[in-house]
Design an enzyme around this catalytic site. Sequence first.
Site, mmCIF file in Angstrom:
data_model
loop_
_atom_site.group_PDB
_atom_site.id
_atom_site.type_symbol
_atom_site.label_atom_id
_atom_site.label_comp_id
_atom_site.label_asym_id
_atom_site.label_seq_id
_atom_site.Cartn_x
_atom_site.Cartn_y
_atom_site.Cartn_z
ATOM 1 N N ALA A 212 0.831 -1.214 0.000
ATOM 2 C CA ALA A 212 0.000 0.000 0.000
ATOM 3 C C ALA A 212 0.868 1.267 0.000
ATOM 4 O O ALA A 212 1.948 1.258 0.577
ATOM 5 C CB ALA A 212 -0.897 0.006 1.232
ATOM 6 N N PRO A 213 0.399 2.333 -0.652
ATOM 7 C CA PRO A 213 -0.897 2.508 -1.314
ATOM 8 C C PRO A 213 -0.970 1.937 -2.736
ATOM 9 O O PRO A 213 -1.991 2.062 -3.384
ATOM 10 C CB PRO A 213 -1.079 4.025 -1.326
ATOM 11 C CG PRO A 213 0.318 4.567 -1.380
ATOM 12 C CD PRO A 213 1.165 3.605 -0.590
ATOM 13 N N GLY A 214 0.101 1.345 -3.235
ATOM 14 C CA GLY A 214 -0.042 0.569 -4.467
ATOM 15 C C GLY A 214 0.538 1.173 -5.730
ATOM 16 O O GLY A 214 0.311 0.642 -6.818
ATOM 17 N N GLY A 215 1.323 2.232 -5.591
ATOM 18 C CA GLY A 215 1.910 2.835 -6.793
ATOM 19 C C GLY A 215 2.743 1.839 -7.580
ATOM 20 O O GLY A 215 2.654 1.751 -8.810
ATOM 21 N N ARG B 291 -4.770 0.959 5.147
ATOM 22 C CA ARG B 291 -3.918 1.160 3.960
ATOM 23 C C ARG B 291 -4.264 0.147 2.862
ATOM 24 O O ARG B 291 -4.173 0.449 1.678
ATOM 25 C CB ARG B 291 -2.432 1.079 4.352
ATOM 26 C CG ARG B 291 -1.997 2.295 5.173
ATOM 27 C CD ARG B 291 -0.536 2.203 5.604
ATOM 28 N NE ARG B 291 0.408 2.227 4.502
ATOM 29 C CZ ARG B 291 0.891 3.313 3.931
ATOM 30 N NH1 ARG B 291 0.504 4.502 4.349
ATOM 31 N NH2 ARG B 291 1.760 3.228 2.959
ATOM 32 N N ASP C 87 9.323 -3.505 -1.129
ATOM 33 C CA ASP C 87 9.515 -2.061 -0.946
ATOM 34 C C ASP C 87 9.237 -1.822 0.538
ATOM 35 O O ASP C 87 8.107 -1.545 0.931
ATOM 36 C CB ASP C 87 8.526 -1.313 -1.859
ATOM 37 C CG ASP C 87 8.721 0.189 -1.817
ATOM 38 O OD1 ASP C 87 9.887 0.627 -1.803
ATOM 39 O OD2 ASP C 87 7.715 0.915 -1.798
ATOM 40 N N CYS D 229 12.905 3.956 0.897
ATOM 41 C CA CYS D 229 13.101 5.389 0.632
ATOM 42 C C CYS D 229 13.953 5.974 1.755
ATOM 43 O O CYS D 229 13.689 7.063 2.246
ATOM 44 C CB CYS D 229 11.771 6.123 0.446
ATOM 45 S SG CYS D 229 10.632 5.983 1.809
#
Length: 299
Positions: free
Chosen positions: A116-119, A143, A181, A235
């Site tokens: 989530a959020p799934g980009g 989420r 991720d 990130c």
Amino acid sequence: MQIPFLAQALTAQYGEAVAAQIEQGMGEQRITTLRANLLKTTPEDVASVLSAAGIAYTRWAAEDAAFLLEGADERAVQALPLYERGEIYLQSLSSMLPPLALAPQEGADILDMAAAPGGKTAQMAAMTGNRANITACEINQIRAEKLKYNLEKQGATRVNIMVRDARKLEDFFRFDQILLDAPCSGSGTILLDEPASYRAFSEKLVRNSAVTQLALLKKALTILKRGGTMVYSTCSILNTENENVVRAALKGAHAHVEPIILPGMETLPLLPCALEGALCVRPTAQYEGFFVARIRKDS
Ligand code: SAM
């Protein structure tokens, strides 16, 4: 810098000159970027709509579907009908790198382990033309609902959502490809002029994130098929969450880091990375700080 622990950690890891460059990048205003959703439109159509709306843009060497907007903020994009129709997705350039590094394959069983959020889930669905079987795992129910909403809006039809702690996935699962991720401290996304971007950041968060990341990566290596590929990304630009996690997970595992080769790579602002083959992107006006490692499990 107003975050003493981060200043210290960056100087210890990168030395004073590079740490100063990073701090400068964190002081910039980040431009708006988006991805044309190839499940619903083409980059050419998006380019025409942006031009007609008076939004200037440039294109990105690493991905034809990516647009860098000049002087338009997210609200200007959200006001466009093609945004409502899910034909574009607001996504940072750096966050498009993990799916590009994974290169999801049509027909493959793919796990997006922290989705989530799934980009990135939607990006992988678009890269495979909805012809991969994607499982999107997310621990947080709220989420996960956002993830479902985004995937529906983007037309990602072959995604099965699992609301689960991915650390506890059964060991008998097997996937051809995995994107991890991972949840992280977000050190790469900090904007020094926006205190909300680092309110949650702390030394403890970095330490706790590293523990979760290692558990997730070990699980990923267990349920990845032999010969399969995975990407570990965060990130964050701190080695506690990146190089050190990958090294610790690979100890005794039959897997190795593979070099990432992408078009336009020479244009990325890269930081020195202690893990050969992995990428660590320096925060700038165009890029969030990001770490990406591609790993292959031995056959
Ligand atoms: N890949 C996403 C994207 O591109 O939109 C962003 C993922 S975000 C960095 C990390 C996500 O992992 C968060 O939504 C968080 O709730 C979720 N998460 C954290 N711990 C998890 C776990 N143990 N299992 C599954 N998901 C987890």
